[in-house]
Design a protein around this motif. Structure first.
Motif, PDB file in Angstrom:
ATOM      1  N   CYS A   1       0.989  -1.448   0.001  1.00 28.56           N
ATOM      2  CA  CYS A   1       0.021   0.180   0.219  1.00 28.56           C
ATOM      3  C   CYS A   1       1.214   1.115   0.170  1.00 28.56           C
ATOM      4  O   CYS A   1       0.530   2.451  -0.526  1.00 28.56           O
ATOM      5  CB  CYS A   1      -1.394  -0.300   1.073  1.00 28.56           C
ATOM      6  SG  CYS A   1      -2.111  -1.497   0.707  1.00 28.56           S
TER       7      CYS A   1
ATOM      8  N   GLU B   1       1.530   4.243  -2.894  1.00 30.87           N
ATOM      9  CA  GLU B   1       0.832   6.079  -2.412  1.00 30.87           C
ATOM     10  C   GLU B   1       1.936   6.315  -2.758  1.00 30.87           C
ATOM     11  O   GLU B   1       2.557   7.290  -3.399  1.00 30.87           O
ATOM     12  CB  GLU B   1       0.928   5.924  -1.299  1.00 30.87           C
ATOM     13  CG  GLU B   1       0.841   6.940  -0.592  1.00 30.87           C
ATOM     14  CD  GLU B   1       0.781   7.447   1.179  1.00 30.87           C
ATOM     15  OE1 GLU B   1      -0.547   8.215   1.359  1.00 30.87           O
ATOM     16  OE2 GLU B   1       0.769   6.456   1.654  1.00 30.87           O
TER      17      GLU B   1
ATOM     18  N   LEU C   1      -3.218   7.315   0.931  1.00 24.69           N
ATOM     19  CA  LEU C   1      -3.288   6.395   2.262  1.00 24.69           C
ATOM     20  C   LEU C   1      -4.287   7.132   3.331  1.00 24.69           C
ATOM     21  O   LEU C   1      -3.895   8.005   3.597  1.00 24.69           O
ATOM     22  CB  LEU C   1      -3.206   5.617   2.569  1.00 24.69           C
ATOM     23  CG  LEU C   1      -2.383   3.955   1.878  1.00 24.69           C
ATOM     24  CD1 LEU C   1      -1.037   3.844   2.854  1.00 24.69           C
ATOM     25  CD2 LEU C   1      -3.708   3.128   1.875  1.00 24.69           C
TER      26      LEU C   1
ATOM     27  N   TYR D   1      -8.524   4.481   0.793  1.00 26.60           N
ATOM     28  CA  TYR D   1      -8.039   4.859   0.489  1.00 26.60           C
ATOM     29  C   TYR D   1      -8.350   5.739  -0.384  1.00 26.60           C
ATOM     30  O   TYR D   1      -9.505   5.976  -0.152  1.00 26.60           O
ATOM     31  CB  TYR D   1      -7.017   3.677  -0.630  1.00 26.60           C
ATOM     32  CG  TYR D   1      -7.941   2.782  -1.348  1.00 26.60           C
ATOM     33  CD1 TYR D   1      -8.320   2.973  -2.967  1.00 26.60           C
ATOM     34  CD2 TYR D   1      -9.474   2.446  -0.957  1.00 26.60           C
ATOM     35  CE1 TYR D   1      -9.313   2.785  -3.227  1.00 26.60           C
ATOM     36  CE2 TYR D   1      -9.900   1.034  -0.851  1.00 26.60           C
ATOM     37  CZ  TYR D   1     -10.110   1.649  -2.749  1.00 26.60           C
ATOM     38  OH  TYR D   1     -10.713   0.541  -3.173  1.00 26.60           O
TER      39      TYR D   1
END
Length: 116
Positions: free
Chosen positions: A64, A68, A75, A87
């Motif tokens: 994640c 990003e 996030l 998100y």
């Protein structure tokens, strides 16, 4: 939010080449689960059901954060990723692999004969 445009842009900008297969599958899952405003929350159980078990435990957090860092998502929420991922989708930006490096002003270019 036009999700097909985001997916097309992912490939046209070269960002997809920077993702592992697992990260790409996660991005497509987040893309599919996002609402029309580009925001979403995907419970951890749904992610594991779609992608299979994610090991080691911190791997989902890493994936994640990688999405990003590449500017594909933003996030939201706490760092307790085991509960799920909150998100917001972002538009991919072009990736420059071999852009020429511009010398900083006054830094010279390494040539001892350079007379800026």
């Amino acid at each position: 939010m036009d999700k097909r445009f985001l997916l097309k842009t992912l490939y046209e900008t070269g960002s997809s080449a920077l993702l592992s297969g697992e990260e790409l599958r996660l991005y497509v899952l987040l893309l599919a689960a996002a609402g029309t405003n580009g925001r979403g929350f995907l419970p951890y159980g749904v992610i594991e059901e779609a992608l299979g078990p994610i090991h080691p435990p911190g791997r989902l957090t890493f994936m994640c954060r990688r999405l990003e860092e590449l500017g594909l998502i933003h996030l939201h929420g706490t760092s307790a990723i085991t509960a799920g991922v909150g998100y917001c989708l972002k538009e991919p930006v072009p990736v420059t692999h071999d852009a020429p490096m511009e010398p900083k002003s006054g830094a010279g270019n390494g040539d001892p004969h350079d007379t800026q």
